[in-house]
Scaffold this motif. Structure first.
Motif, PDB file in Angstrom:
ATOM      1  N   CYS A   1       0.823  -1.204   0.000  1.00  0.00           N
ATOM      2  CA  CYS A   1       0.000   0.000   0.000  1.00  0.00           C
ATOM      3  C   CYS A   1       0.864   1.264   0.000  1.00  0.00           C
ATOM      4  O   CYS A   1       1.993   1.273   0.477  1.00  0.00           O
ATOM      5  CB  CYS A   1      -0.910  -0.018   1.226  1.00  0.00           C
ATOM      6  SG  CYS A   1      -2.100   1.347   1.265  1.00  0.00           S
TER       7      CYS A   1
ATOM      8  N   ASP B   1       0.453   3.597   1.902  1.00  0.00           N
ATOM      9  CA  ASP B   1       0.474   4.061   3.289  1.00  0.00           C
ATOM     10  C   ASP B   1       1.918   4.179   3.807  1.00  0.00           C
ATOM     11  O   ASP B   1       2.689   3.228   3.707  1.00  0.00           O
ATOM     12  CB  ASP B   1      -0.320   3.037   4.127  1.00  0.00           C
ATOM     13  CG  ASP B   1      -0.573   3.509   5.538  1.00  0.00           C
ATOM     14  OD1 ASP B   1       0.401   3.867   6.230  1.00  0.00           O
ATOM     15  OD2 ASP B   1      -1.741   3.500   5.957  1.00  0.00           O
TER      16      ASP B   1
ATOM     17  N   GLY C   1      -4.148   0.551  -1.170  1.00  0.00           N
ATOM     18  CA  GLY C   1      -4.843  -0.712  -0.815  1.00  0.00           C
ATOM     19  C   GLY C   1      -3.915  -1.802  -0.296  1.00  0.00           C
ATOM     20  O   GLY C   1      -4.003  -2.154   0.842  1.00  0.00           O
TER      21      GLY C   1
ATOM     22  N   HIS D   1      -2.381  -4.527   4.869  1.00  0.00           N
ATOM     23  CA  HIS D   1      -2.165  -4.118   6.256  1.00  0.00           C
ATOM     24  C   HIS D   1      -3.480  -3.807   6.946  1.00  0.00           C
ATOM     25  O   HIS D   1      -4.496  -3.577   6.300  1.00  0.00           O
ATOM     26  CB  HIS D   1      -1.217  -2.918   6.315  1.00  0.00           C
ATOM     27  CG  HIS D   1      -1.788  -1.649   5.754  1.00  0.00           C
ATOM     28  ND1 HIS D   1      -2.180  -0.595   6.540  1.00  0.00           N
ATOM     29  CD2 HIS D   1      -2.035  -1.265   4.476  1.00  0.00           C
ATOM     30  CE1 HIS D   1      -2.628   0.390   5.759  1.00  0.00           C
ATOM     31  NE2 HIS D   1      -2.546   0.007   4.505  1.00  0.00           N
TER      32      HIS D   1
ATOM     33  N   CYS E   1      -6.223   0.112   6.938  1.00  0.00           N
ATOM     34  CA  CYS E   1      -5.996   0.771   5.649  1.00  0.00           C
ATOM     35  C   CYS E   1      -7.068   1.836   5.371  1.00  0.00           C
ATOM     36  O   CYS E   1      -8.259   1.593   5.558  1.00  0.00           O
ATOM     37  CB  CYS E   1      -6.015  -0.256   4.523  1.00  0.00           C
ATOM     38  SG  CYS E   1      -5.607   0.477   2.913  1.00  0.00           S
ATOM     39  N   GLY E   2      -6.622   2.997   4.927  1.00  0.00           N
ATOM     40  CA  GLY E   2      -7.549   4.078   4.589  1.00  0.00           C
ATOM     41  C   GLY E   2      -8.540   3.692   3.510  1.00  0.00           C
ATOM     42  O   GLY E   2      -9.663   4.212   3.470  1.00  0.00           O
TER      43      GLY E   2
HETATM   44 ZN   LIG Z   1      -3.403   1.003   3.005  1.00  0.00          ZN
END
Ligand SMILES: [Zn+2]
Length: 173
Positions: free
Chosen positions: A35, A37, A61, A89, A92-93
């Motif tokens: 991701c 992130d 994602g 993970h 996750c947003g």
């Molecule tokens: Zn994520």
């Protein structure tokens, strides 16, 4: 000063001690899809593998899109990666909205519609997402059968990885 301007300034210092040997042709050993992130950025730390061994493909994602499949084909067929690790993970947003919701929200807040509804590849369950990714990568004819494709979920609270087993019908295939 913007962060980009700061980065440019720092880069001039970085280049002073840069080792030109690092500019050689890359020879990654493993492709990692993860991701965007920032909590997933320390992959050498999380995986204990040298940075030079990692071919890192990042999306939100993560989403295993057609583009990502193309990059995995290049990584394993052209650059020489021998294994594929799919790294999801917790927290996750992309699980916090649906594509429809975000499209509607952005159309309202900007006062403009996207030319076509935007694909954000939001999802709900990291485990199910990982299984779908394994299926998707494994079923591509250009990903060699001898290349292992394994999926994991990184727990952002503990730092631990947990392997996701592919669905039963798939291990038989
Ligand atoms: Zn994520």
């Amino acid at each position: 000063m913007s962060l980009i301007d700061k980065a440019l300034e720092a880069n001039r210092n970085y280049a002073k001690t840069y080792n030109p040997a690092l500019g050689k042709r890359p020879a990654p050993k493993i492709a990692v899809v993860t991701c965007m992130d920032p909590r997933l950025s320390d992959l050498p730390g999380i995986l204990g593998l040298p940075q030079a061994d990692l071919d890192v493909i990042r999306t939100g994602g993560p989403a295993v899109t057609e583009d990502v499949l193309g990059e995995l084909v290049v990584s394993t067929r052209v650059l020489g990666s021998r294994e594929i690790l799919l790294l999801n993970h917790t927290g996750c947003g992309f699980t916090t909205f649906t594509d429809e919701e975000l499209n509607a929200k952005l159309s309202t807040s900007t006062g403009d519609a996207s030319p076509a509804p935007m694909r954000f590849f939001s999802y709900k369950d990291p485990e199910e997402n990982t299984r779908a990714q394994i299926r998707r990568v494994r079923s591509h004819p250009w990903i060699a059968k001898e290349v292992p494709v394994r999926g994991f979920i990184f727990d952002v609270e503990t730092g631990l990885l947990r392997e996701v087993q592919p669905a039963a019908q798939q291990t038989a295939a």
